[in-house]
Design a protein around this motif. Structure first.
Motif, PDB file in Angstrom:
ATOM      1  N   GLN A 100       0.874  -1.161   0.000  1.00 16.32           N
ATOM      2  CA  GLN A 100       0.000   0.000   0.000  1.00 16.32           C
ATOM      3  C   GLN A 100       0.910   1.209   0.000  1.00 16.32           C
ATOM      4  OE1 GLN A 100      -3.410   0.304   0.206  1.00 16.32           O
ATOM      5  NE2 GLN A 100      -3.755  -1.869  -0.002  1.00 16.32           N
ATOM      6  N   ASP A 101       0.597   2.228  -0.782  1.00 20.13           N
ATOM      7  CA  ASP A 101       1.509   3.342  -0.956  1.00 20.13           C
ATOM      8  C   ASP A 101       1.575   4.323   0.195  1.00 20.13           C
ATOM      9  OD1 ASP A 101       2.112   2.313  -3.376  1.00 20.13           O
ATOM     10  OD2 ASP A 101       0.734   3.594  -4.460  1.00 20.13           O
ATOM     11  N   ALA A 102       0.450   4.714   0.760  1.00 21.77           N
ATOM     12  CA  ALA A 102       0.468   5.793   1.730  1.00 21.77           C
ATOM     13  C   ALA A 102      -0.756   5.706   2.627  1.00 21.77           C
ATOM     14  CB  ALA A 102       0.499   7.128   1.000  1.00 21.77           C
ATOM     15  N   PRO A 103      -0.871   6.617   3.604  1.00 20.41           N
ATOM     16  CA  PRO A 103      -2.052   6.612   4.459  1.00 20.41           C
ATOM     17  C   PRO A 103      -3.321   6.777   3.641  1.00 20.41           C
ATOM     18  CG  PRO A 103      -0.390   8.113   5.325  1.00 20.41           C
ATOM     19  CD  PRO A 103       0.082   7.646   3.978  1.00 20.41           C
ATOM     20  N   LYS A 104      -4.416   6.193   4.118  1.00 17.29           N
ATOM     21  CA  LYS A 104      -5.696   6.318   3.446  1.00 17.29           C
ATOM     22  C   LYS A 104      -6.597   7.250   4.232  1.00 17.29           C
ATOM     23  CE  LYS A 104      -6.194   1.801   1.298  1.00 17.29           C
ATOM     24  NZ  LYS A 104      -7.043   0.633   1.216  1.00 17.29           N
ATOM     25  N   ALA A 105      -7.400   8.007   3.545  1.00 14.27           N
ATOM     26  CA  ALA A 105      -8.428   8.822   4.178  1.00 14.27           C
ATOM     27  C   ALA A 105      -9.754   8.441   3.548  1.00 14.27           C
ATOM     28  CB  ALA A 105      -8.163  10.306   3.967  1.00 14.27           C
ATOM     29  N   ALA A 106     -10.745   8.135   4.370  1.00 11.24           N
ATOM     30  CA  ALA A 106     -12.038   7.741   3.839  1.00 11.24           C
ATOM     31  C   ALA A 106     -12.797   8.968   3.370  1.00 11.24           C
ATOM     32  CB  ALA A 106     -12.845   7.010   4.902  1.00 11.24           C
TER      33      ALA A 106
ATOM     34  N   VAL B  51       8.422   4.317  -0.115  1.00  6.97           N
ATOM     35  CA  VAL B  51       7.181   4.123  -0.863  1.00  6.97           C
ATOM     36  C   VAL B  51       7.413   4.407  -2.339  1.00  6.97           C
ATOM     37  CG1 VAL B  51       5.644   4.627   1.064  1.00  6.97           C
ATOM     38  CG2 VAL B  51       6.403   6.485  -0.381  1.00  6.97           C
ATOM     39  N   PRO B  52       6.785   3.603  -3.207  1.00  9.19           N
ATOM     40  CA  PRO B  52       6.824   3.911  -4.640  1.00  9.19           C
ATOM     41  C   PRO B  52       5.791   4.985  -4.927  1.00  9.19           C
ATOM     42  CG  PRO B  52       5.563   1.929  -4.263  1.00  9.19           C
ATOM     43  CD  PRO B  52       6.092   2.368  -2.918  1.00  9.19           C
ATOM     44  N   CYS B  53       5.760   5.488  -6.145  1.00  8.90           N
ATOM     45  CA  CYS B  53       4.724   6.492  -6.463  1.00  8.90           C
ATOM     46  C   CYS B  53       3.498   5.802  -6.998  1.00  8.90           C
ATOM     47  CB  CYS B  53       5.232   7.510  -7.466  1.00  8.90           C
ATOM     48  SG  CYS B  53       5.858   6.844  -8.997  1.00  8.90           S
TER      49      CYS B  53
ATOM     50  N   GLU C  73       4.897  17.758   1.403  1.00 10.11           N
ATOM     51  CA  GLU C  73       3.705  17.468   2.181  1.00 10.11           C
ATOM     52  C   GLU C  73       2.727  16.677   1.311  1.00 10.11           C
ATOM     53  OE1 GLU C  73       1.774  20.772   4.044  1.00 10.11           O
ATOM     54  OE2 GLU C  73       3.509  21.184   5.325  1.00 10.11           O
ATOM     55  N   ILE C  74       2.188  15.624   1.884  1.00  7.81           N
ATOM     56  CA  ILE C  74       1.161  14.827   1.220  1.00  7.81           C
ATOM     57  C   ILE C  74      -0.163  15.216   1.868  1.00  7.81           C
ATOM     58  CG2 ILE C  74       0.377  12.503   0.640  1.00  7.81           C
ATOM     59  CD1 ILE C  74       3.187  13.301  -0.493  1.00  7.81           C
ATOM     60  N   SER C  75      -1.123  15.641   1.050  1.00  9.19           N
ATOM     61  CA  SER C  75      -2.385  16.174   1.557  1.00  9.19           C
ATOM     62  C   SER C  75      -3.536  15.230   1.292  1.00  9.19           C
ATOM     63  CB  SER C  75      -2.684  17.516   0.881  1.00  9.19           C
ATOM     64  OG  SER C  75      -1.625  18.413   1.093  1.00  9.19           O
ATOM     65  N   ALA C  76      -4.560  15.333   2.127  1.00 10.83           N
ATOM     66  CA  ALA C  76      -5.786  14.571   1.924  1.00 10.83           C
ATOM     67  C   ALA C  76      -6.485  15.084   0.666  1.00 10.83           C
ATOM     68  CB  ALA C  76      -6.707  14.720   3.128  1.00 10.83           C
TER      69      ALA C  76
ATOM     70  N   VAL D 214      -4.825   7.794  -0.495  1.00 14.60           N
ATOM     71  CA  VAL D 214      -3.879   8.904  -0.580  1.00 14.60           C
ATOM     72  C   VAL D 214      -2.593   8.334  -1.172  1.00 14.60           C
ATOM     73  CG1 VAL D 214      -2.568  10.632   0.701  1.00 14.60           C
ATOM     74  CG2 VAL D 214      -4.891  10.033   1.426  1.00 14.60           C
ATOM     75  N   VAL D 215      -2.104   8.941  -2.253  1.00 16.88           N
ATOM     76  CA  VAL D 215      -0.901   8.435  -2.912  1.00 16.88           C
ATOM     77  C   VAL D 215       0.172   9.516  -2.954  1.00 16.88           C
ATOM     78  CG1 VAL D 215      -2.146   6.754  -4.330  1.00 16.88           C
ATOM     79  CG2 VAL D 215      -1.770   9.055  -5.201  1.00 16.88           C
TER      80      VAL D 215
END
Length: 135
Positions: A62-68, A133-135, A113-116, A77-78
């Motif tokens: 899985q690439d990154a945190p998930k936001a529902a 993490v890959p893209c 920064e990775i944003s929701a 979230v990628v």
């Protein structure tokens, strides 16, 4: 513990399946640890025969945190580029707004920064500080 070598898009991946319990597996990909979910219909345990080197298969990452999202489908979230997670800024169950920082990615000696992407509630976090993490 099962060890595999994959070649995906010309890049080599060393994958170790550390444990499988229920619908989740602990895996290590090129030295980075991940907790992954096993899709329905997939084998519940690792195969007993290692795959041959050069086998093409999707990376179990899985690439990154998930936001529902407000709907029950959820929004993944990628990251825009490969790198290393240096900060996870949210926790499971936390409400987030579109554009809110959820993580910081270090890539090419720069912090990004990775944003929701949408308003929602964080349902699961699939990376930790130091994870590649890959893209």
């Amino acid at each position: 513990m099962a060890e595999y070598k994959f070649k995906i898009g010309g890049k080599d991946y060393a994958v170790t399946i550390d444990s499988v319990e229920g619908g989740k597996a602990s895996v290590t990909v090129n030295g980075a640890a991940y907790e992954v979910e096993i899709e329905k219909g997939a084998p519940a345990a690792a195969p007993s025969v290692p795959a041959a080197a050069g086998t093409t298969a999707p990376a179990p990452v899985q690439d990154a945190p998930k936001a529902a999202a407000p709907s029950s489908a959820g929004t993944k979230v990628v990251t825009p580029m490969p790198g290393v997670i240096i900060e996870v800024s949210v926790r499971e169950g936390q409400a987030v707004k579109a554009g809110e920082k959820v993580a910081v990615l270090e890539a090419m000696k720069m912090e990004n920064e990775i944003s929701a992407p949408t308003d929602g509630t964080v349902t699961a976090i699939h990376v930790q500080n130091g994870a590649s993490v890959p893209c």
